[in-house]
Write a protein that holds these residues in place. Structure first.
Motif, PDB file in Angstrom:
ATOM      1  N   PRO A  41      98.028  48.590  27.186  1.00  0.00           N
ATOM      2  CA  PRO A  41      98.464  47.436  26.397  1.00  0.00           C
ATOM      3  C   PRO A  41      97.371  46.921  25.456  1.00  0.00           C
ATOM      4  CG  PRO A  41      97.968  46.768  28.632  1.00  0.00           C
ATOM      5  CD  PRO A  41      97.861  48.267  28.604  1.00  0.00           C
ATOM      6  N   ARG A  42      96.120  47.367  25.671  1.00  0.00           N
ATOM      7  CA  ARG A  42      95.021  46.926  24.810  1.00  0.00           C
ATOM      8  C   ARG A  42      95.163  47.598  23.456  1.00  0.00           C
ATOM      9  NH1 ARG A  42      89.496  45.277  24.913  1.00  0.00           N
ATOM     10  NH2 ARG A  42      90.073  43.880  26.581  1.00  0.00           N
ATOM     11  N   LEU A  43      95.448  46.805  22.434  1.00  0.00           N
ATOM     12  CA  LEU A  43      95.680  47.340  21.097  1.00  0.00           C
ATOM     13  C   LEU A  43      94.439  47.285  20.230  1.00  0.00           C
ATOM     14  CD1 LEU A  43      99.138  45.683  20.479  1.00  0.00           C
ATOM     15  CD2 LEU A  43      98.697  48.056  21.086  1.00  0.00           C
ATOM     16  N   LEU A  44      93.686  46.200  20.351  1.00  0.00           N
ATOM     17  CA  LEU A  44      92.468  46.037  19.565  1.00  0.00           C
ATOM     18  C   LEU A  44      91.326  45.675  20.498  1.00  0.00           C
ATOM     19  CD1 LEU A  44      93.827  43.913  16.564  1.00  0.00           C
ATOM     20  CD2 LEU A  44      93.280  46.345  16.552  1.00  0.00           C
ATOM     21  N   GLY A  45      90.175  46.238  20.232  1.00  0.00           N
ATOM     22  CA  GLY A  45      88.981  45.911  20.991  1.00  0.00           C
ATOM     23  C   GLY A  45      87.760  46.135  20.108  1.00  0.00           C
ATOM     24  N   PHE A  46      87.190  45.049  19.623  1.00  0.00           N
ATOM     25  CA  PHE A  46      86.018  45.164  18.758  1.00  0.00           C
ATOM     26  C   PHE A  46      85.143  43.927  18.928  1.00  0.00           C
ATOM     27  CE2 PHE A  46      89.381  43.179  16.250  1.00  0.00           C
ATOM     28  CZ  PHE A  46      88.753  42.087  15.673  1.00  0.00           C
ATOM     29  N   ALA A  47      83.874  44.049  18.549  1.00  0.00           N
ATOM     30  CA  ALA A  47      82.965  42.908  18.586  1.00  0.00           C
ATOM     31  C   ALA A  47      83.311  41.981  17.419  1.00  0.00           C
ATOM     32  CB  ALA A  47      81.519  43.382  18.477  1.00  0.00           C
ATOM     33  N   PRO A  48      83.520  40.698  17.660  1.00  0.00           N
ATOM     34  CA  PRO A  48      83.889  39.786  16.570  1.00  0.00           C
ATOM     35  C   PRO A  48      82.948  39.847  15.371  1.00  0.00           C
ATOM     36  CG  PRO A  48      84.192  38.692  18.665  1.00  0.00           C
ATOM     37  CD  PRO A  48      83.538  40.016  18.963  1.00  0.00           C
ATOM     38  N   LEU A  49      81.643  40.059  15.612  1.00  0.00           N
ATOM     39  CA  LEU A  49      80.692  40.101  14.501  1.00  0.00           C
ATOM     40  C   LEU A  49      80.788  41.389  13.687  1.00  0.00           C
ATOM     41  CD1 LEU A  49      77.509  38.490  16.085  1.00  0.00           C
ATOM     42  CD2 LEU A  49      79.102  37.479  14.447  1.00  0.00           C
ATOM     43  N   SER A  50      81.577  42.349  14.143  1.00  0.00           N
ATOM     44  CA  SER A  50      81.753  43.586  13.377  1.00  0.00           C
ATOM     45  C   SER A  50      82.900  43.477  12.370  1.00  0.00           C
ATOM     46  CB  SER A  50      82.008  44.766  14.316  1.00  0.00           C
ATOM     47  OG  SER A  50      83.266  44.633  14.948  1.00  0.00           O
ATOM     48  N   LEU A  97      90.831  32.693  16.122  1.00  0.00           N
ATOM     49  CA  LEU A  97      91.705  33.787  15.716  1.00  0.00           C
ATOM     50  C   LEU A  97      91.000  35.136  15.816  1.00  0.00           C
ATOM     51  CD1 LEU A  97      94.319  34.901  14.449  1.00  0.00           C
ATOM     52  CD2 LEU A  97      93.345  34.363  12.207  1.00  0.00           C
ATOM     53  N   VAL A  98      89.772  35.205  15.330  1.00  0.00           N
ATOM     54  CA  VAL A  98      89.008  36.459  15.377  1.00  0.00           C
ATOM     55  C   VAL A  98      88.780  36.881  16.824  1.00  0.00           C
ATOM     56  CG1 VAL A  98      86.768  37.515  14.876  1.00  0.00           C
ATOM     57  CG2 VAL A  98      87.904  36.119  13.133  1.00  0.00           C
ATOM     58  N   ASN A  99      88.418  35.941  17.690  1.00  0.00           N
ATOM     59  CA  ASN A  99      88.199  36.261  19.100  1.00  0.00           C
ATOM     60  C   ASN A  99      89.485  36.748  19.759  1.00  0.00           C
ATOM     61  OD1 ASN A  99      85.427  35.708  19.236  1.00  0.00           O
ATOM     62  ND2 ASN A  99      85.790  33.529  19.537  1.00  0.00           N
ATOM     63  N   ARG A 100      90.601  36.143  19.374  1.00  0.00           N
ATOM     64  CA  ARG A 100      91.899  36.557  19.941  1.00  0.00           C
ATOM     65  C   ARG A 100      92.246  37.974  19.503  1.00  0.00           C
ATOM     66  NH1 ARG A 100      94.841  37.429  23.258  1.00  0.00           N
ATOM     67  NH2 ARG A 100      96.686  36.326  23.960  1.00  0.00           N
ATOM     68  N   LEU A 101      92.015  38.257  18.231  1.00  0.00           N
ATOM     69  CA  LEU A 101      92.312  39.589  17.711  1.00  0.00           C
ATOM     70  C   LEU A 101      91.387  40.646  18.304  1.00  0.00           C
ATOM     71  CD1 LEU A 101      92.900  38.701  13.956  1.00  0.00           C
ATOM     72  CD2 LEU A 101      94.630  39.527  15.572  1.00  0.00           C
ATOM     73  N   SER A 102      90.155  40.264  18.614  1.00  0.00           N
ATOM     74  CA  SER A 102      89.171  41.240  19.105  1.00  0.00           C
ATOM     75  C   SER A 102      89.523  41.771  20.493  1.00  0.00           C
ATOM     76  CB  SER A 102      87.770  40.628  19.117  1.00  0.00           C
ATOM     77  OG  SER A 102      87.640  39.678  20.154  1.00  0.00           O
ATOM     78  N   GLU A 103      90.405  41.076  21.203  1.00  0.00           N
ATOM     79  CA  GLU A 103      90.850  41.523  22.531  1.00  0.00           C
ATOM     80  C   GLU A 103      92.368  41.432  22.614  1.00  0.00           C
ATOM     81  OE1 GLU A 103      88.795  39.056  25.315  1.00  0.00           O
ATOM     82  OE2 GLU A 103      86.890  40.084  25.024  1.00  0.00           O
ATOM     83  N   PHE A 104      93.026  42.001  21.635  1.00  0.00           N
ATOM     84  CA  PHE A 104      94.474  41.843  21.492  1.00  0.00           C
ATOM     85  C   PHE A 104      95.209  42.816  22.402  1.00  0.00           C
ATOM     86  CE2 PHE A 104      98.612  42.159  19.487  1.00  0.00           C
ATOM     87  CZ  PHE A 104      98.868  40.845  19.149  1.00  0.00           C
ATOM     88  N   GLU A 105      96.133  42.276  23.208  1.00  0.00           N
ATOM     89  CA  GLU A 105      96.920  43.103  24.111  1.00  0.00           C
ATOM     90  C   GLU A 105      98.405  42.852  23.916  1.00  0.00           C
ATOM     91  OE1 GLU A 105      95.888  42.890  28.207  1.00  0.00           O
ATOM     92  OE2 GLU A 105      93.838  43.606  27.885  1.00  0.00           O
TER      93      GLU A 105
END
Length: 197
Positions: A41-50, A97-105
């Protein structure tokens, strides 16, 4: 994972990896036939500063583009239709918003994506991201674009579930309305004339 057979021998290789493995064909019965049930279910996973660029397009409003300048003191700027709206940017809401997107499931995956793909022809929200990632071969940073589209299960209505899609993936995921409403929270403190046209 790619699996092949030749002369009663079985081989496997992970996409993008040079190593080819030989294995016993008896385990083929354990290979799932419906991969959608095994997708994470994990769709996005990135460091917010990237994150370097974030563009939100909420129908029917024009796109709001936010650019993160790491070299200039890690600051955000925003524009809409060529007009600078940085002074109206709610940075706390943007960071949420960025933090939410960085761990979007996702909540789930659709077993029949036909209806979802049709609904996503007219998305309610499109989120375009440009994420800076390091290339494993060159060791240099490179921009990676990602597009996420979301649409209600019934056109023009606020539904309990929403369809979603990443890039041109033929698989359709499902998210719940509270998550969509979280993504739709305005990141501009006020609505200047340039932001509403």
């Amino acid at each position: 994972l790619r699996i092949g057979q030749r002369q009663n021998r079985f081989y496997a290789q992970w996409s993008g990896r040079p190593t080819v493995m030989q294995f016993d064909g008896s385990i083929l019965g354990s290979v799932p036939r419906e991969w959608i049930r095994y997708k994470s279910p994990r769709l996005l996973g990135f460091a917010p500063l990237s994150l370097r660029r974030l563009t939100l397009t909420e129908d029917p409003a024009p796109p709001l583009e936010c650019i993160f300048d790491h070299a200039a003191g890690a600051t955000w700027s925003a524009s809409r239709q060529g007009a600078d709206v940085t002074e109206y940017l709610d940075r706390q809401q943007l960071e949420r918003l960025v933090n939410r997107l960085s761990e979007f499931e996702a909540h789930d995956w659709s077993s029949d994506p036909t209806a979802g793909l049709e609904a996503l022809q007219q998305p309610l929200l499109v989120v375009d991201l440009v994420i800076e990632q390091f290339d494993e071969t060159s060791g240099e940073p490179k921009p990676v674009p990602v597009r996420m589209s979301l649409a209600p299960t019934v056109a023009g209505q606020r539904t309990a579930l929403y369809y979603g899609r990443l890039n041109n993936d033929p698989n359709v995921f499902i998210v719940r309305r509270p998550l969509v409403e979280e993504l739709l929270q305005p990141i501009l403190k006020t609505k200047p004339e340039a932001a509403t046209k």
